[in-house]
Design a protein around this motif. Sequence first.
Motif, PDB file in Angstrom:
ATOM      1  N   GLU A  23       0.946  -1.179  -0.108  1.00 14.93           N
ATOM      2  CA  GLU A  23       0.118  -0.028  -0.134  1.00 14.93           C
ATOM      3  C   GLU A  23       0.818   1.111  -0.024  1.00 14.93           C
ATOM      4  N   LEU A  24       1.866   1.200   0.708  1.00 13.32           N
ATOM      5  CA  LEU A  24       2.839   2.473   0.767  1.00 13.32           C
ATOM      6  C   LEU A  24       3.623   2.553  -0.420  1.00 13.32           C
ATOM      7  N   GLU A  25       3.825   1.368  -0.912  1.00 10.68           N
ATOM      8  CA  GLU A  25       4.650   1.465  -2.444  1.00 10.68           C
ATOM      9  C   GLU A  25       3.880   1.786  -3.447  1.00 10.68           C
ATOM     10  N   GLY A  26       2.495   1.658  -3.301  1.00 11.17           N
ATOM     11  CA  GLY A  26       1.586   2.217  -4.242  1.00 11.17           C
ATOM     12  C   GLY A  26       1.411   3.391  -3.969  1.00 11.17           C
ATOM     13  N   LYS A  27       1.138   4.091  -2.752  1.00  9.73           N
ATOM     14  CA  LYS A  27       1.051   5.603  -2.659  1.00  9.73           C
ATOM     15  C   LYS A  27       2.456   6.383  -3.051  1.00  9.73           C
ATOM     16  N   LEU A  28       3.495   5.563  -2.710  1.00 10.92           N
ATOM     17  CA  LEU A  28       4.762   6.471  -3.255  1.00 10.92           C
ATOM     18  C   LEU A  28       4.693   6.565  -4.711  1.00 10.92           C
ATOM     19  N   ALA A  29       4.498   5.276  -5.526  1.00 12.92           N
ATOM     20  CA  ALA A  29       4.244   5.479  -6.916  1.00 12.92           C
ATOM     21  C   ALA A  29       3.527   6.408  -7.337  1.00 12.92           C
ATOM     22  N   ARG A  34       2.509  12.155  -9.551  1.00 15.16           N
ATOM     23  CA  ARG A  34       2.102  13.383  -9.239  1.00 15.16           C
ATOM     24  C   ARG A  34       3.353  14.505  -9.275  1.00 15.16           C
ATOM     25  N   ALA A  35       4.391  14.152  -8.647  1.00 13.28           N
ATOM     26  CA  ALA A  35       5.670  14.890  -8.776  1.00 13.28           C
ATOM     27  C   ALA A  35       5.810  15.120 -10.308  1.00 13.28           C
ATOM     28  N   GLU A  36       6.341  14.015 -11.003  1.00 10.23           N
ATOM     29  CA  GLU A  36       6.686  13.982 -12.342  1.00 10.23           C
ATOM     30  C   GLU A  36       5.524  14.775 -13.128  1.00 10.23           C
ATOM     31  N   ALA A  37       4.252  14.717 -12.806  1.00  9.93           N
ATOM     32  CA  ALA A  37       3.073  15.415 -13.741  1.00  9.93           C
ATOM     33  C   ALA A  37       3.461  17.197 -13.170  1.00  9.93           C
ATOM     34  N   ALA A  38       3.604  17.084 -11.985  1.00  8.11           N
ATOM     35  CA  ALA A  38       3.763  18.878 -11.563  1.00  8.11           C
ATOM     36  C   ALA A  38       4.952  19.198 -12.139  1.00  8.11           C
ATOM     37  N   GLU A  39       6.278  18.230 -12.167  1.00  8.48           N
ATOM     38  CA  GLU A  39       7.291  18.802 -12.868  1.00  8.48           C
ATOM     39  C   GLU A  39       7.186  19.166 -14.432  1.00  8.48           C
TER      40      GLU A  39
END
Length: 128
Positions: A23-29, A34-39
């Motif tokens: 679950e944490l790995e899914g949230k991390l991915a 999101r970070a890449e999209a924001a970038e």
Amino acid sequence: ERLDRQQEFYDEELKEKDGEIEELEGKLAEMEERAEAAEREGGKLKERMEKETKEMKDLLEESIGKAEAMEAELKKKLRAFEDLGRKFSVLKKEKEDLGGKLRALEARATESEAEEIENDEGRSEERF
């Protein structure tokens, strides 16, 4: 049997922890996406802002060029107007001088006419 139950308990704990990790790995991915999209959006925004800034700078430079050209044209017209003012002053002075000469000529002409009339009268009297 106790070891088996303990093993089951640890297996269950391990499954729960594996589930939490997944679950944490899914949230991390998801957060990485999101970070890449924001970038990417930030890059696009930066490019758009740079383009708009360049366009504004170009427009400003064009406006400055037009203003400088207008200033040069106005200075040229001002010099021409000042030249006309000086020429007008010279012509006005010449007109005044000519007016004075004309009055002097008229005065002399009047004197000459008066003398001529006197001479004509003198001649007429001599004839009689």
